[in-house]
Structures are given as structure tokens and as C-alpha cells.
Design an enzyme around this catalytic site. Structure first.
Site, mmCIF file in Angstrom:
data_model
loop_
_atom_site.group_PDB
_atom_site.id
_atom_site.type_symbol
_atom_site.label_atom_id
_atom_site.label_comp_id
_atom_site.label_asym_id
_atom_site.label_seq_id
_atom_site.Cartn_x
_atom_site.Cartn_y
_atom_site.Cartn_z
ATOM 1 N N SER A 1 0.864 -1.184 0.000
ATOM 2 C CA SER A 1 0.000 0.000 0.000
ATOM 3 C C SER A 1 0.894 1.225 0.000
ATOM 4 O O SER A 1 2.047 1.143 0.432
ATOM 5 C CB SER A 1 -0.849 0.042 1.269
ATOM 6 O OG SER A 1 -0.063 0.480 2.370
ATOM 7 N N ASP A 2 0.389 2.360 -0.452
ATOM 8 C CA ASP A 2 1.134 3.591 -0.217
ATOM 9 C C ASP A 2 0.984 3.918 1.274
ATOM 10 O O ASP A 2 0.195 3.303 1.992
ATOM 11 C CB ASP A 2 0.643 4.736 -1.119
ATOM 12 C CG ASP A 2 1.708 5.832 -1.239
ATOM 13 O OD1 ASP A 2 2.649 5.847 -0.416
ATOM 14 O OD2 ASP A 2 1.610 6.679 -2.145
ATOM 15 N N TRP A 3 1.734 4.897 1.724
ATOM 16 C CA TRP A 3 1.815 5.250 3.149
ATOM 17 C C TRP A 3 0.406 5.457 3.747
ATOM 18 O O TRP A 3 -0.312 6.367 3.344
ATOM 19 C CB TRP A 3 2.645 6.529 3.301
ATOM 20 C CG TRP A 3 2.872 6.987 4.695
ATOM 21 C CD1 TRP A 3 1.963 7.592 5.520
ATOM 22 C CD2 TRP A 3 4.088 6.905 5.438
ATOM 23 N NE1 TRP A 3 2.539 7.877 6.720
ATOM 24 C CE2 TRP A 3 3.862 7.463 6.699
ATOM 25 C CE3 TRP A 3 5.375 6.410 5.158
ATOM 26 C CZ2 TRP A 3 4.842 7.556 7.682
ATOM 27 C CZ3 TRP A 3 6.347 6.506 6.134
ATOM 28 C CH2 TRP A 3 6.077 7.072 7.374
ATOM 29 N N ALA B 1 -2.270 4.134 3.250
ATOM 30 C CA ALA B 1 -3.385 4.175 2.291
ATOM 31 C C ALA B 1 -4.516 3.227 2.684
ATOM 32 O O ALA B 1 -5.673 3.450 2.306
ATOM 33 C CB ALA B 1 -2.891 3.870 0.884
#
Ligand code: BGC
Length: 736
Positions: free
Chosen positions: A262-264, A266
Site C-alpha cells: 500500500s502507499d503510506w 493508504a
């Protein structure tokens, strides 16, 4: 380890151990800077989970990471090593030009070399994975993250995506000095509405698939070990919880079998999107979509065991993700050598070594784009030159993502000119602060913006005006601050700060030989600069060796070759503007501005100020009309498009000859032009060379009404020239 051993290891792991392999935390948890208390506890991190976490973000240094790894493994029930990941974007300590600038080189092999050098520095510093390349297609210069992309063209982006992945990863991740690449941000993150970061993405499925997805696919086909989700929605569903996007498109259609992160935070953000009611639901959505690693939230580790026990999530889903993570550790050889390349001695030897610095200088000078030149460049005589602007003494030439690079390792323009012996002959002055008074910017590790009083600003300006008046030539080094582009740096006005614009105005009033050296992380509205200056050299954020490279170009020692990877708009009202727009039913016809019911503006032209592919040289090139080998082709044949390119100027130079194609009638409306090939030619004055492009059926394919990549018979236009506004055209027909 063999696959069988890996499977056995997975079988031996408890559910809790498995679930925590899917957790990624910052290194602070391991080196005593962060504890799972207070806000961290609220975010779902517990000491127990952190002690079993599978990977770490944002720590570096051989000594430190070896220590973390050793202590972690000693306590881990199955001695599974940690993965260390970080954003190594345009370099580690040796900083190369920002990715957008690298796009301007039209030389993917060069970016492959830059990525390989960055991987070398990162790997000896203990890292295993970089969160790069960012391959998002970008069309809106208001979005600050355009600096991380290689631009607006799918074809060019694919080449860079592939090259960067290869550069970071090499042939085999086990080999020394390679790191795993992570293609990001999947998908469509580069199209936020109105250029506002983290905003909704509204793309038709067709546009997403045809123009936005290919660059991710190119990175995946090149073997990228990881992919990162994006923050935005696609078809109304946040990417991080979007099963269709992640399972059907990424895994099934694109064949990606690596680790999806996942992005930070997210996974948590899908709650704020309003897609999930709570953390438990967010865990389910993300896991079902196939997100293997939860970057910096405790959502997976907090909820996944009970979700399995309750039968909401099957353990086989967890096993699938964990196996992929273990597989990556194995591919990197970490089970045999958990420290991989981490080596304090090698850090000293390789980081910022002369070879990497030379490469940074080569990449920088190849990335500069000469936008205007009324015969003032190259500068033959330095006597009586004033070098003015806030970039004269600025070391911050590295771009927003280069928080690992240090300003102390970067030469300033003044230093680079002094090294070359010009200091005696020129006057230096700052002219203005870089940012408007009162403006403060925050980076990852620093803030920008000094308190400068009105009187001080006035004094700086007066000094600059006087220096400009007394000088024969002015080099005006101005631009955006490094922190004005990058993540969360959307701007509605894409101009240089007002205080610097005033400097440009005042200096150009008293001197008519003004050379603007323009620093920026994005295309800017430079209409006024372009009118007032006699030359404009776009240098982006050029990196550690950027200043030396600028001097190479100003002196003419290096003849500029850069080409715009993204259109420079006429003004912000035109944005998003890109050359490969769809044909409309009422196209604007040049010269018919009076025609009322046309797709055009009343107050500005349709064309950008400087189009994609544009860039001047110190010489001039003439391209002959196109000769096609045939007027028709069938699907198994090729057509040759032949032009003669001649250097009609006075010095040796390199031109990037570009081939564009337009499908005249198709089952889906086609862009007015699409880049399909290019070729660099270096010619002596008067020299002529024949350039032959092979056009194959593959070049004519697009996503048809059948939702398949295929070509359709009919007429095609071929354009060959030196930028995307080319009119040099020939036609052929693809027969059944
Ligand atoms: C960015 C990513 C980056 C991640 C980790 C996020 O805010 O969107 O591009 O890789 O942080 O630093």
C-alpha cells in the site's frame, strides 16, 4: 532456499507471525527512536506486532541496518530477515536530475545507468528495495509530483519505466549492488482532478487502460519485484481497496506476481474516502484486493488474526501474501545473507565516487532544454557578465525526494564558475530571496523560507539592477524552490515566486542580453520570462553535479540536446495540455481563428508555449520530406519512413528525430499524434545523415472497440520532425 523450503517455512509460521510479515514500520521502532505507545498505539502498533514486522521503511546506513537485522533475527521465532525499503528516487547520495529531467534526455539507457548507480549506493548502505520508479503519466503541471514522472507520453514513459527497473534490479537480485524496484503508484495517480494532490481521479476505463496503464505494465514486464498502490480512486473505488484494479487488471491481465504494497497509510485512508466504515472493513477490502504489505498502519496486524478466526478472511489469502513476501526475501538472497550488500567500507568507497559524480554531470547536461536562444548562447566571453539570482549560491539543486542527498555535496553555480576560472571576470549577486516574504515550505527533513525584510529585499534588488546595468550580459539563475514541487505541492499558479519575477522584470529593463537559467520541478508558465529574456535554459532540479553541468552548457562545451517530456503551457488556464490529445469534431484549424464554433479559446492559443519534444541546440537541423518505402502495408509487412537530417548550423550537435503516427479513422477516436519512435543523430556542421524508421503493425495498435490491442485497416499519417508540433507528413494505408 528452494521453493519447497519456503513452503515449509510458511507452514511452520503461526498466524500472528504471518500477519505481521504484512506489516511495514519505520526503522525508528527498532533503533529506539519510536515506541509503540501514545499515538503509535492508537494507530494500532503494538510491541509484539512490531517485533514480528516483515519490513522497515526509511532507515539506512550499513552499520545501523546490520545491527537492526541482527537483533531482530535473534528474536524472531523462525529467523526470518527483515526487508529494508526506502524512496531512492533520483539517486541515493549522488543525486541525479529529477525523473522529469531524465525524461528530457530521451535516453532511457542513461536512466538505467543512473538507477544502477543509485542501487549500488543504496545497497551498500543496507537497503533492499527502492520505492521507484514512479511511472505515473502526467498531464497537469499544477500537480507537484510531475517532477517524479518522466512526463506526458506513454511510449516514452514505458521506455523509462523498463530502463529504471532494469537499472535498479540488474539481472538477478541476489547479485551484489542491486535493489528490488517498486513500480508506483498503481494506478492513475498522475491524473488528480484540477492537479490537486490526493484528489479524485476521473478517467474513462478506456483512457486509463490505453494511456495510463502501459508504463506500469512496462515496469512489470521488465521484472519489477514490487508494485505500490495509489491514494486515489479509480471508477469511484480507492485503488488500495479496489479488487477489480488489483486482482483483475494488475494480477490477471498484467500478470504481476510480485509483492503489492500500500502507499503510506493508504489502507487507513480508504476509510476517509468513505469506502469503509472502520478499520476492520478496510483490512478486509485491502486484503481481498490483494494488498500484501500494509505500509505504516496497524490495520492488518490489529485485525487480521481475528478476521481469519471469524472466517471473514481465509488463511489461504494470508498465505498467498506472505509467500510473496518470503519469496522476495529469498530472491534477494536474504535467507543466506541477511545483510546482503551492507558494508561500511564499501559505503566509503562507492557513495559519491567520481564515477557516480561523472554520471550525474552527464545526465544533468543531457537533461537541460534550451527553450529560447536569440544568438546569445553559448557565452564566448565571460568578462563583463553579471550572474544574478537566488540560485547563484543555492545548493538545493536536488529535488524534493532527495532527502538522502546532502547539500554539502553539491556545488553552487558560483563555485562551479569559480572552478572554471570565471570568478575574476564576473559579478555575482543574489538579487532576491528564493521565496516571497512570509512564504514557508516544509520538506521531509527541512523547512525553507528565510525572514528577509522589505529593506533587505529592496537592497538586493538595487544591487542586482546596478550589476545588470554595468554588465554586457546577465545570467539570471531563477526558479521554483526545491520544495515547491514534489508530494503535496500542488499550485494553482505555476510561475516562479513573485519576488523573483520582479527581479526578472527589473534586470531585463536595464540589460538586453539576459540569459535565464530556469530551475523547476514542473513545466511553468514562462510567457513573460520568455518574452523578456534573450535565452532560456530549462535546468529542472539538476542534482549534485547540476551546477557544473550548467557551466558546461553555458560555455558551449556541451551543446544542449534535451527535449521537453511535458508541454510548457501558454498559461495555467490551458492546463492540462498535452500534445497527444484526442481529435475533436470541431478541430481548431490554424489560421482560421475567426471561425467561431471551433474547439479553441477566445483569449489564448490552443498550442502550448513550448510543445512536447521541443528543445533547441546551438546549431540548427533541417529534416527533409518523408519518403515512405510503400504506400500500403499489410499486417506482416513493415514500412520504412526515411528522412535526411542535416546540420545546417555552424557547430557540431545532436538532434532527436521523432516519429509520430496518427490513425485517421478508427473504431475509437485517436490522438492527433502519438510518438512511436525516435532516434538521436550527431552531426558535424554541413553533415547530412539518412534516418530510417521501421514502422511495424505493432506501432499501429491501440485499444480498439473490442477492448483488445490491435490495429485496424485504413489510412495512417506519419510525421517526422524535431518536436511534436511537426507538420512534415506522409500517408500510407494498412490493408486487411
Ligand atoms: C508517497 C510514496 C512513497 C511513500 C513512502 C508516500 O507518501 O506517495 O510515493 O513511496 O510515501 O515514502
Amino acid at each position: 532456499m528452494t521453493d519447497k523450503e519456503l513452503q515449509e517455512l510458511l507452514k511452520k509460521m503461526s498466524l500472528k507471525e504471518k500477519v505481521n510479515q504484512m506489516l511495514q514500520v519505520t526503522g525508528g521502532f527498532f533503533d529506539g527512536h519510536q515506541v509503540a505507545m501514545g499515538p503509535m498505539k492508537e494507530k494500532g502498533f503494538s510491541d509484539e506486532n512490531v517485533a514480528l514486522a516483515g519490513s522497515v521503511i526509511g532507515s539506512m546506513g550499513a552499520e545501523k541496518l546490520k545491527k537492526i537485522q541482527k537483533e531482530y533475527m535473534e528474536n524472531h521465532p523462525h529467523k526470518i530477515p527483515l526487508l529494508f525499503m526506502m524512496d531512492v528516487i533520483n539517486g541515493f547520495k549522488t543525486i541525479f536530475p529529477i525523473p522529469l529531467a531524465q525524461g528530457a534526455t530521451f535516453e532511457p539507457e542513461l536512466s538505467e545507468r543512473c538507477a544502477a548507480a543509485a542501487a549500488k549506493e543504496a545497497s551498500v548502505s543496507g537497503l533492499h528495495v527502492t520505492f521507484a520508479p514512479m511511472v505515473d503519466l502526467v498531464r497537469d503541471a499544477r500537480w507537484g509530483r510531475v517532477m517524479e514522472s518522466t512526463g506526458e507520453d506513454p511510449y516514452l514513459n514505458c521506455l523509462f519505466s523498463e530502463a529504471m527497473v532494469k537499472g535498479f534490479q540488474g539481472e538477478d537480485l541476489k547479485e551484489p549492488y542491486h535493489v528490488a524496484a517498486c513500480v508506483k503508484h498503481f494506478a492513475g495517480y498522475g491524473a488528480p482532478t484540477a492537479g490537486r494532490d490526493y484528489n479524485t481521479v476521473e478517467l474513462s476505463k478506456h483512457t486509463l487502460k490505453e494511456f495510463y496503464l502501459p508504463s506500469y505494465k512496462a515496469g512489470i514486464d521488465a521484472g519489477a519485484a514490487m508494485v505500490m498502490t495509489s491514494f486515489n480512486t479509480i471508477e469511484g473505488i480507492p485503488a488500495t481497496g479496489n479488487k477489480w484494479l488489483m486482482r483483475d487488471v494488475l494480477r490477471d491481465e498484467m500478470g504481476f506476481d510480485g509483492v503489492l504494497i500500500s502507499d503510506w497509510a493508504a489502507i487507513e485512508e480508504i476509510i476517509y474516502h468513505g469506502y469503509c466504515a472502520d478499520r476492520k472493513e478496510a483490512a478486509v477490502r485491502a486484503a481481498k484486493a490483494g494488498v500484501d504489505i500494509d505500509m505504516m498502519t496497524g490495520i492488518y496486524s490489529e485485525n487480521m488474526c481475528s478476521l481469519v478466526e471469524e472466517g471473514v478472511i481465509s488463511e489461504s489469502l494470508i498465505d498467498e501474501s506472505v509467500y510473496r513476501i518470503l519469496e522476495l526475501k529469498n530472491k534477494l538472497g536474504l535467507f543466506e545473507n541477511p545483510y546482503k550488500d551492507a558494508d561500511e567500507e564499501k559505503e566509503k568507497e562507492l557513495i559519491l565516487c567520481q564515477e557516480h559524480r561523472n554520471l550525474a554531470r552527464e545526465a544533468a547536461r543531457k537533461s537541460f532544454v534550451l527553450l529560447k536562444n536569440d544568438s546569445v548562447l553559448p557565452l564566448k566571453k565571460w568578462k563583463n557578465t553579471a550572474v544574478i539570482g537566488p540560485y547563484v549560491d543555492n545548493r538545493n539543486l536536488m529535488g524534493a525526494w532527495s532527502f538522502i542527498g546532502e547539500t554539502k555535496d553539491t556545488a553552487t553555480l558560483r563555485e562551479a564558475m569559480t572552478e572554471r576560472g570565471f570568478a575574476q571576470e564576473v559579478t555575482f549577486c543574489q538579487g532576491s530571496p528564493i521565496l516571497d516574504p512570509g512564504m514557508k515550505l516544509e520538506g521531509f527533513t527541512e523547512t525553507q523560507g528565510q525572514e528577509v525584510s522589505q529593506e533587505e529585499c529592496e537592497k538586493m534588488l538595487q544591487e542586482a539592477v546596478k550589476a545588470a546595468k554595468d554588465a554586457e550580459t546577465v545570467i539570471l539563475a531563477v526558479g521554483e524552490d526545491r520544495l515547491q514541487s514534489g508530494e503535496a505541492t500542488s499550485n494553482a499558479n505555476i510561475q516562479i515566486p513573485a519576488i523573483q519575477m520582479e527581479l526578472v522584470r527589473r534586470v531585463s529593463q536595464v540589460n538586453d542580453k539576459v540569459i535565464v537559467v530556469l530551475f523547476s520541478g514542473r513545466p511553468l508558465d514562462i510567457r513573460e520570462i520568455s518574452e523578456k529574456a534573450q535565452a532560456v535554459l530549462q535546468v529542472w532540479m539538476p542534482g549534485t553535479e547540476g551546477a557544473r553541468a550548467i557551466v558546461d552548457v553555458l560555455t558551449g562545451e556541451y551543446n544542449p540536446t534535451g527535449k521537453l517530456p511535458m508541454s510548457f503551457p501558454y498559461c495555467v488556464g490551458q492546463v492540462p495540455v498535452h500534445y497527444n490529445e484526442y481529435s475533436t469534431g470541431r478541430p481548431h484549424v490554424p489560421g482560421k481563428d475567426k471561425d467561431r464554433f471551433r474547439s479553441k479559446y477566445l483569449d489564448i492559443p490552443n498550442a502550448p508555449l513550448y510543445p512536447f519534444g521541443f528543445g533547441l541546440s546551438y546549431t540548427r537541423f533541417a529534416v527533409s520530406p518523408i519518403e515512405l518505402s510503400h504506400e500500403t502495408m499489410n499486417k506482416n509487412e513493415t514500412i520504412q519512413a526515411v528522412v535526411k537530417v542535416k546540420n545546417v548550423g555552424e557547430v557540431k550537435g545532436t538532434e532527436t528525430v521523432q516519429l509520430y503516427i496518427h490513425d485517421v479513422a478508427a473504431s475509437v477516436v485517436r490522438p492527433v499524434k502519438e510518438l512511436k519512435n525516435f532516434c538521436k543523430v550527431t552531426l558535424e556542421p554541413g553533415e547530412e545523415q539518412t534516418v530510417t524508421f521501421m514502422i511495424t503493425e505493432k506501432d499501429l495498435q491501440f485499444l480498439t472497440e473490442n477492448d483488445r490491442w490491435e490495429s485496424e485497416p485504413g489510412e495512417f499519417e506519419v510525421f517526422v520532425g524535431t518536436d511534436s508540433s511537426v507538420v512534415n507528413c506522409a500517408k500510407f494505408v494498412l490493408v486487411k
